[in-house]
Design a protein around this motif. Structure first.
Motif, PDB file in Angstrom:
ATOM      1  N   ASN A   1      66.217 -15.767  -1.848  1.00  0.00           N
ATOM      2  CA  ASN A   1      67.305 -14.796  -1.976  1.00  0.00           C
ATOM      3  C   ASN A   1      68.318 -14.879  -0.843  1.00  0.00           C
TER       4      ASN A   1
ATOM      5  N   ASN B   1      60.785 -16.219  -8.277  1.00  0.00           N
ATOM      6  CA  ASN B   1      62.168 -16.484  -8.682  1.00  0.00           C
ATOM      7  C   ASN B   1      62.364 -16.641 -10.191  1.00  0.00           C
TER       8      ASN B   1
ATOM      9  N   ALA C   1      67.367 -20.007  -4.047  1.00  0.00           N
ATOM     10  CA  ALA C   1      66.615 -19.995  -5.310  1.00  0.00           C
ATOM     11  C   ALA C   1      67.453 -20.495  -6.472  1.00  0.00           C
TER      12      ALA C   1
END
Length: 245
Positions: free
Chosen positions: A35, A224, A10
């Motif tokens: 992540n 995100n 991300a």
């Protein structure tokens, strides 16, 4: 290599949205796998690290403002997601449902995977429509109310205890939606058209790929960018509420 090896997927996309095209090329879902560590993902999918790093390093370094989503304020993000992304999805979901049925009826005997693809389309379409409705009637109003509370212009008494887990529930739904589209992508060999098929078949695959791409972008922006900003705001408002309660 040092630019990417210790980064999360991300974060690479947040630094430069143009890198998203490379991740899509390698079928790395940066919306729900954001992540995860870059090198770990490369190892998991057996990706040649040197090749993907070369491609990531070669992308355009300049990011157009209207794609630099991480620089936007929360209220602008909400408006963008609701007015543009939701409208696109609502319009195209109906088309996907129609052509999913049509192509499965015409070609299901020759390409049995289309039966499963159509079943997935019909099921996930209803879930996406319900998900968008809940975002527009529950999530986005909640976030806008937090912004008002932050600025001291709200006169409402919000039931914070009932809302504190709301963002997590939407993240869970995103994961399920993306996993379904990953199944569709694999069943269709990532939307690779067989030879000698009709225009309806071609249109279905083109629309599916476009929808899949836009969906991943949408969920990336929410998971995100929007949600981390929202959680930060939520914590700030809750802390302020406790201090003055």
């Amino acid at each position: 290599m040092e630019r990417f090896e210790n980064k999360l997927i991300a974060d690479i996309v947040l630094d430069n949205i143009n890198t998203s095209k490379v991740f899509k090329e390698y079928h790395i879902d940066y919306s729900i796998d954001g992540n995860k560590n870059f090198l770990s993902v490369c190892e998991l999918y057996k990706i040649d690290t040197k090749k993907i790093v070369h491609k990531l390093s070669a992308v355009n370094k300049e990011v157009y403002y209207l794609q630099n989503y991480n620089s936007w304020k929360l209220d602008f993000l909400i408006e963008f997601l609701s007015d543009i992304h939701h409208d696109y999805k609502e319009e195209n979901i109906l088309l996907l449902k129609e052509y999913g049925n049509k192509v499965a009826d015409l070609y299901g005997y020759a390409y049995p995977e289309l039966i499963q693809v159509n079943t997935l389309i019909q099921g996930i379409s209803e879930e996406i429509l319900e998900h968008m409705k809940n975002e527009e009637t529950i999530l986005f109003p909640y976030l806008n109310e937090l912004l008002k509370l932050e600025n001291g212009v709200s006169t409402l008494k919000y039931h914070f205890s009932k809302k504190i887990k709301i963002i997590d529930s939407f993240e869970d739904e995103h994961f399920k939606i993306r996993k379904t589209f990953q199944k569709i992508a694999k069943l269709t060999k990532y939307y690779t058209l067989p030879k000698n098929v009709c225009d309806s078949f071609k249109l279905l695959y083109v629309k599916l790929k476009s929808f899949d791409d836009r969906l991943q972008d949408h969920i990336h922006i929410e998971n995100n960018i929007l949600f981390p900003k929202a959680k930060k705001l939520q914590n700030k408002v809750f802390k302020k509420k406790k201090e003055y309660s």
